[in-house]
Write a protein that holds these residues in place. Structure first.
Motif, PDB file in Angstrom:
ATOM      1  N   MET B 125       0.838  -1.190   0.000  1.00  0.00           N
ATOM      2  CA  MET B 125       0.000   0.000   0.000  1.00  0.00           C
ATOM      3  C   MET B 125       0.877   1.245   0.000  1.00  0.00           C
ATOM      4  N   THR B 132       4.888   0.709   0.726  1.00  0.00           N
ATOM      5  CA  THR B 132       5.082  -0.060   1.952  1.00  0.00           C
ATOM      6  C   THR B 132       4.582  -1.489   1.801  1.00  0.00           C
ATOM      7  N   ILE B 133       5.399  -2.432   2.212  1.00  0.00           N
ATOM      8  CA  ILE B 133       4.969  -3.827   2.253  1.00  0.00           C
ATOM      9  C   ILE B 133       4.195  -4.030   3.547  1.00  0.00           C
ATOM     10  N   VAL B 134       2.901  -4.187   3.406  1.00  0.00           N
ATOM     11  CA  VAL B 134       2.043  -4.219   4.579  1.00  0.00           C
ATOM     12  C   VAL B 134       1.956  -5.626   5.157  1.00  0.00           C
ATOM     13  N   GLY B 150       6.539  -3.958   6.530  1.00  0.00           N
ATOM     14  CA  GLY B 150       6.837  -2.615   6.979  1.00  0.00           C
ATOM     15  C   GLY B 150       8.011  -1.997   6.249  1.00  0.00           C
ATOM     16  N   GLN B 152      10.063  -0.144   3.611  1.00  0.00           N
ATOM     17  CA  GLN B 152       9.697   0.891   2.663  1.00  0.00           C
ATOM     18  C   GLN B 152      10.747   1.003   1.583  1.00  0.00           C
TER      19      GLN B 152
END
Lengths: 267, 267
Positions: B125, B132-134, B150, B152
């Motif tokens: 997202m 960002t890897i959520v 998390g 970035q």
DNA sequence: CTGGATTGTCTCTTACAAAAGACACATGTA
DNA sequence: TACATGTGTCTTTTGTAAGAGACAATCCAG
């Protein structure tokens, strides 16, 4: 707002809730209150209501909320003028999990346990002096006994509370437990001395069972997880129907204790 | 606070910006920096180092950290004088998940996907203008392509980045992408115009594939998740070896797009 | 339509938090 | 032994952020 429904959540927040809103509060404290308030309400809140909710000047909350939204700790909720927790908090939360073996393994173990037994299972910890359900897994019963993650309940209402306080000084315990905490949801009142005696018993036994405390239909079984010999870091517990047979209860307790021991750090 | 956070992937690269930090910073901003710093370092930090890390006076950090620890947002790490994220942040993070359908379902779908395909899968997202890897799920390959939740990464390095920016004005995109972001890890340099063209293509195609951008061995397949018609809220992506056959890649893209569509809100 | 309530943005003042810096006490190391 | 480096707690100073309040713009009920 204040949904009179008494069961459980206590609205008033935080470390040292101050008397009549000390005129000029530190910005950081305002923020902490905002977060607590959102957590207590579990839904997006309008900025105006937020200001009321934390009892702060509107102008202050507007500026703080803007900072927090910019930082990603809060997000504007869909319809436009409400805010709730943001992605950043989720990311930080995952960092916490990653850095915390006990929580990571505990969550897993709790999920297993509820799948195997079909009962609701929870991982509980002390969180700045309060009992907190850190993770819970629903179980498969048709009448689900659910309690949300993050719920905070007075220590004396729970089996886990009795285990978590094992080893604390009497004075410390008195400090953590308010008068209100001793009043059960149905109005009955516990005696502090009885509670403290319970704590000692539970600590010695290595498990704890309470019946019909938070509600009339359930029994709560709990076992301690140690972070060091003697130091209870968390508890794992099962919530079962109050009429569960002696035998089955015994078996569940044995299972619970085994799993909790597996999570403990044996010094 | 235009500059937001300067800490991306770069470990500490030292002397970048932090313009003449007008020595007297707002406490809240200090706190935001502390949180970012801990997130960037992914481990407990000594208070002295923390002060250095966020470039703030020691005495200030001591008081702020005390507040944060009391509030439970931070916790003292085992050995005594280090701090890291606390339980409260985990609880708030779970609140965020609970309040956010997309994230909840997306995590689940990503886990499924990586289990079914055996490849690393991620949910991504935009997070205050950054990719960002959520959530990510590792996949089963022996040589694991892992990237932490998390993390970035500069937008131009990724397939997801191209999808997430679809529909934004050119000016906005220019604003989000710094010069440095256009330099790939291996030193190659993308042209902004090419990147913007890629974005348009990806948006029109409804998926995006990049090869050997972040590293020489992987290919990244991504598909958009819409929160409203035309509005890309997130992406789901698969990271596969760069020599994956045309045919298999095609199949995976189809699967990915189907799952992403399932998560989308069709207005 | 009207009047009251709510929202978001501003300005100005002063109470007070952030910073500077001094201190006492640990460490480690030449 | 002296000498540097890190930690945790004070006090004092002063720059500024929190707060009060005024404002226009919506919104909604009667």
């Amino acid at each position: 707002m204040q949904d009179g429904n008494a069961l459980a959540v206590r609205p008033d927040a935080g470390p040292d809730e101050d008397k009549i809103s000390g005129s000029r509060e530190k910005g950081l404290n305002r923020v902490l209150h905002i977060l607590e308030f959102l957590h207590a309400n579990q839904r997006a809140i309008g900025i105006g209501d937020l200001a009321k909710g934390v009892n702060a000047p509107r102008s202050t909350i507007y500026t703080l909320v803007r900072s927090l939204v910019d930082a990603g700790l809060l997000e504007m909720a869909g319809d436009g003028n409400r805010v709730y927790f943001g992605k950043k908090l989720y990311l930080y939360g995952m960092d916490y999990v990653r850095g915390n073996d006990l929580l990571r393994r505990g969550r897993h173990e709790v999920d297993n346990l509820s799948r195997e037994t079909g009962e609701t299972s929870e991982l509980c910890m002390l969180q700045s002096g309060r009992y907190t359900i850190v993770h819970s897994s629903p179980g498969t019963r048709p009448f689900r006994i659910s309690s949300a993650t993050g719920l905070q309940i007075p220590l004396p209402w729970t089996a886990s509370g009795r285990l978590l306080l094992a080893g604390f000084e009497r004075a410390v315990i008195e400090d953590m437990v308010s008068e209100d905490d001793l009043v059960l949801p149905d109005g009955r009142r516990l005696l502090l001395d009885d509670f403290i005696a319970d704590i000692a018993t539970a600590g010695a036994a290595g498990y704890c069972v309470t019946s019909g405390l938070v509600d009339a239909y359930t029994k709560c079984l709990a076992a301690p997880i140690f972070s060091a010999p003697g130091k209870v870091e968390a508890t794992m517990c099962l919530v079962v129907p109050i009429d569960t047979s002696e035998e089955k209860t015994g078996n569940l307790i044995a299972l619970l204790r085994e799993r909790a021991a597996r999570l403990s750090i044996t010094g």
